[in-house]
Structures are given as structure tokens and as C-alpha cells.
Design a protein around this motif. Structure first.
Motif, short mmCIF file in Angstrom:
data_model
loop_
_atom_site.label_atom_id
_atom_site.label_comp_id
_atom_site.label_asym_id
_atom_site.label_seq_id
_atom_site.Cartn_x
_atom_site.Cartn_y
_atom_site.Cartn_z
N GLN A 57 -2.89 -48.47 -61.39
CA GLN A 57 -2.49 -48.28 -60.00
C GLN A 57 -1.39 -49.27 -59.63
O GLN A 57 -1.34 -50.38 -60.17
CB GLN A 57 -3.69 -48.46 -59.07
N SER A 58 -0.54 -48.89 -58.71
CA SER A 58 0.54 -49.76 -58.24
C SER A 58 -0.04 -51.01 -57.60
O SER A 58 -0.92 -50.94 -56.73
CB SER A 58 1.42 -49.02 -57.23
N LEU A 59 0.48 -52.18 -58.03
CA LEU A 59 -0.02 -53.44 -57.51
C LEU A 59 0.31 -53.59 -56.03
O LEU A 59 -0.56 -53.94 -55.22
CB LEU A 59 0.58 -54.60 -58.31
N LEU A 60 1.54 -53.31 -55.66
CA LEU A 60 1.94 -53.45 -54.26
C LEU A 60 1.20 -52.47 -53.36
O LEU A 60 0.80 -52.82 -52.25
CB LEU A 60 3.45 -53.26 -54.12
N ARG A 61 1.00 -51.24 -53.86
CA ARG A 61 0.27 -50.24 -53.07
C ARG A 61 -1.18 -50.70 -52.87
O ARG A 61 -1.74 -50.54 -51.79
CB ARG A 61 0.31 -48.88 -53.75
N GLY A 62 -1.76 -51.25 -53.92
CA GLY A 62 -3.14 -51.74 -53.81
C GLY A 62 -3.25 -52.90 -52.84
O GLY A 62 -4.18 -52.94 -52.03
N LEU A 63 -2.29 -53.82 -52.89
CA LEU A 63 -2.31 -54.95 -51.96
C LEU A 63 -2.20 -54.47 -50.52
O LEU A 63 -2.93 -54.95 -49.63
CB LEU A 63 -1.16 -55.91 -52.28
N ARG A 64 -1.31 -53.53 -50.29
CA ARG A 64 -1.11 -53.02 -48.93
C ARG A 64 -2.36 -52.28 -48.45
O ARG A 64 -2.83 -52.50 -47.32
CB ARG A 64 0.10 -52.10 -48.88
N LYS A 65 -2.90 -51.43 -49.30
CA LYS A 65 -4.06 -50.62 -48.91
C LYS A 65 -5.27 -51.50 -48.59
O LYS A 65 -5.93 -51.32 -47.56
CB LYS A 65 -4.41 -49.64 -50.04
N HIS A 66 -5.54 -52.47 -49.45
CA HIS A 66 -6.74 -53.29 -49.25
C HIS A 66 -6.56 -54.28 -48.10
O HIS A 66 -7.54 -54.63 -47.42
CB HIS A 66 -7.08 -54.02 -50.55
N THR A 67 -5.34 -54.74 -47.86
CA THR A 67 -5.08 -55.61 -46.72
C THR A 67 -5.31 -54.86 -45.41
O THR A 67 -5.96 -55.37 -44.48
CB THR A 67 -3.65 -56.16 -46.75
N LEU A 68 -4.79 -53.63 -45.34
CA LEU A 68 -4.98 -52.83 -44.13
C LEU A 68 -6.46 -52.50 -43.92
O LEU A 68 -6.95 -52.52 -42.78
CB LEU A 68 -4.16 -51.54 -44.23
N ALA A 69 -7.16 -52.21 -45.00
CA ALA A 69 -8.59 -51.91 -44.89
C ALA A 69 -9.36 -53.12 -44.37
O ALA A 69 -10.27 -52.99 -43.54
CB ALA A 69 -9.14 -51.48 -46.25
N ALA A 70 -8.99 -54.33 -44.84
CA ALA A 70 -9.67 -55.54 -44.37
C ALA A 70 -9.38 -55.80 -42.90
O ALA A 70 -10.26 -56.24 -42.16
CB ALA A 70 -9.21 -56.73 -45.22
N LEU A 71 -8.15 -55.52 -42.48
CA LEU A 71 -7.79 -55.73 -41.07
C LEU A 71 -8.48 -54.72 -40.16
O LEU A 71 -8.85 -55.06 -39.03
CB LEU A 71 -6.27 -55.64 -40.90
N ARG A 72 -8.65 -53.48 -40.64
CA ARG A 72 -9.31 -52.45 -39.83
C ARG A 72 -10.80 -52.71 -39.70
O ARG A 72 -11.39 -52.44 -38.65
CB ARG A 72 -9.06 -51.07 -40.45
N SER A 73 -11.42 -53.19 -40.78
CA SER A 73 -12.87 -53.42 -40.77
C SER A 73 -13.17 -54.82 -41.29
O SER A 73 -13.70 -54.99 -42.39
CB SER A 73 -13.58 -52.37 -41.63
N PRO A 74 -12.84 -55.86 -40.51
CA PRO A 74 -13.03 -57.23 -41.00
C PRO A 74 -14.48 -57.58 -41.27
O PRO A 74 -14.78 -58.31 -42.23
CB PRO A 74 -12.45 -58.09 -39.86
N GLY A 75 -15.40 -57.06 -40.44
CA GLY A 75 -16.81 -57.35 -40.67
C GLY A 75 -17.30 -56.79 -41.99
O GLY A 75 -17.98 -57.48 -42.76
#
Length: 279
Positions: free
Chosen positions: A51-69
């Protein structure tokens, strides 16, 4: 009586410093864990699933920001937090005790004790991340129709490589960086402030260790993901094809883990030591 009182005050001072060490380690681990958890997941998914490293970083960062808990209470975050809380606690405590006892080899004692805690914990973290984000998703081995099965020989090989990788990183972060800071001449412009030299070396030396640690990391991941006989040359070519991008990301990763995290740990220690100081 005066001698006993002095010893009592000294013991209380050491206990106060150790309490400060624990608080500093907890705060530092909490500070660095989010970034490290996201980066480590993206690296494992790149190595195992292409998987693309940059795409993974972006996807997981956004997921953490949307659901921090959900992110903070997830198993991967807990694994990363445990790793760095344990590492900083042992490093801080050993340094405090070594200086209290005036041990001549406090730096080496700190390196050895921190390595004994960090390395097996980091290997446990890598295996768990590979299980969660790698082999649990990649059900079929490359070039084989058989389901993934662990091979003890390949597991031992991967673990040994991860151990060597972490020894390189720990030595650079907790032993080499302070030594280089002490080696900078007082006449240097970096000596204008007492904290400048350790901050500079703590930010640069850990990153430079990744030039050695990253190839080892990728080879260890490859041994874990492809646990079947492959010519060494082919394994090296396959495992190192993402070397440039992974080295860059691991250099960035080491900044929160042992760069900014190391600087924050130094500052937190200073703050909590003064807070718990015996008057």
C-alpha cells in the motif's frame, strides 16, 4: 543525628526525582504515541500489502482525528504507549539512581538497562503490528496457495534482526547523543545556552541511526511476512525496494519518538524534579 537527617533528606530527594522521572516518562509517552502509532501502521501495511505509504499516513491520520477516542483506546495505541512509557521510565530512573550513587559508568548503565527493556518490548510491538496490520490481512503467502503459517526458524531470524535494529537506535538515542553533546567544545556557538547542545544532538543523532536501522527493519519485516525459503539476494531486493521512502519516514518517525520526545522528556524531567524537590 545530623548525619541521619542528611541521609533521610538525600533519600527523599532521590525518591522525589524518581517520582518526577515517572511523571516525565508518562507525559512524554502520551505526547509521542499518536504519531508513532500512525507511522508504524503505515510502514507495516506498505511492506506487507504494497500500500502507498503517503496514502496510509493520510488515511490513518484523518481516521484518528475523526475518532480520537476510538484511536486512543485502541490496542495499537496502547502497545505504542506501553513501549515508550517503559523506555523513558527506565532511562530516567537509571540516570537518576546512577547520579545519586555517583556511578562512574552511568551512561553505559542507562544504555544497558534501557536496551533490556526497550528491545524486547519493541520486538513485541513489531510482531503485534505485523499480526494486526500485516499477516492478518495478507492471508495467502506470495507465490503460494497455502495459508500463512508461522515458521519458528524465520520467526527467530526476524526477531534477531529486530533486536539488532533496536540496539542501534537505543545506543544512538541514549548513549551516543549525550556523548556527542558533551564533546561539543564550550567555545562553540552551540554552547551559548546550557540546553542547546543536548537538544541539537537529541534531534539529529537519533535520525542518523535510521540510516542503519531501516534496512534491518525492512529485512526483519520481510522475514516475518514471507516465512518460506527465498534466495537471500531476492529477499534483499524485495525487502529494500522501499528503502528510500521508509528511511525518510522512519527518520521523521524517530523525531517524535526519541527526538522531540527525548527533548520533551528532558524538559519534563527538569520540571517535575523541581516540583518534587526536597526543600
Amino acid at each position: 543525628m545530623q548525619h541521619a537527617l542528611t541521609e533521610h533528606q538525600s533519600l527523599n530527594d532521590v525518591l522525589g526525582r524518581l517520582t518526577g522521572d515517572l511523571c516525565a516518562a508518562t507525559a512524554s509517552a502520551t505526547l509521542v504515541s499518536p504519531a508513532v502509532a500512525i507511522i508504524d501502521r503505515a510502514i507495516v501495511e506498505q511492506a506487507s500489502l504494497n500500500q502507498s505509504l503517503l496514502r496510509g499516513l493520510r488515511k490513518h491520520t484523518l481516521a484518528a482525528l475523526r475518532s480520537p477516542g476510538r484511536f486512543v483506546f485502541s490496542a495499537p495505541f496502547r502497545i505504542i504507549w506501553t513501549l515508550y512509557a517503559a523506555t523513558y521510565t527506565v532511562a530516567n530512573g537509571t540516570d537518576t539512581i546512577g547520579h545519586a550513587l555517583k556511578a562512574p559508568a552511568t551512561g553505559m548503565l542507562t544504555f544497558v538497562s534501557t536496551t533490556l527493556v526497550n528491545v524486547p518490548t519493541a520486538v513485541w510491538k513489531d510482531v503485534r503490528f505485523a499480526q494486526i496490520y500485516g499477516t492478518s490481512k495478507a492471508k495467502i503467502c506470495e507465490g503460494s496457495q497455502k495459508p500463512f503459517a508461522q515458521n519458528p526458524n524465520f520467526m527467530r531470524g526476524a526477531t534477531a534482526i529486530f533486536l539488532l535494529r533496536d540496539c542501534v537506535t537505543i545506543f544512538g538515542c541514549f548513549t551516543l547523543a549525550p556523548r556527542l553533546a558533551d564533546a561539543i567544545p564550550e567555545s562553540s556557538s552551540l554552547a551559548s545556552h546550557p540546553n542547546v547542545k543536548p537538544i541539537v544532538t537529541q534531534l539529529t543523532v537519533p535520525m542518523l541511526t535510521q540510516l542503519v536501522a531501516t534496512p534491518l527493519h525492512l529485512l526483519g519485516l520481510d522475514l516475518y511476512m514471507r516465512q518460506y525459503p527465498i534466495p537471500l539476494a531476492d529477499r534483499l531486493v524485495q525487502s529494500q525496494r522501499y528503502l528510500a521512502s521508509t528511511t525518510m519516514v522512519r527518520c521523521i518517525r524517530i523525531l517524535p519518538a526519541f527526538g522531540f520526545g527525548g527533548v520533551a522528556n528532558l524538559e519534563f524531567r527538569s520540571f517535575f524534579h523541581s516540583m518534587f524537590a526536597v526543600s
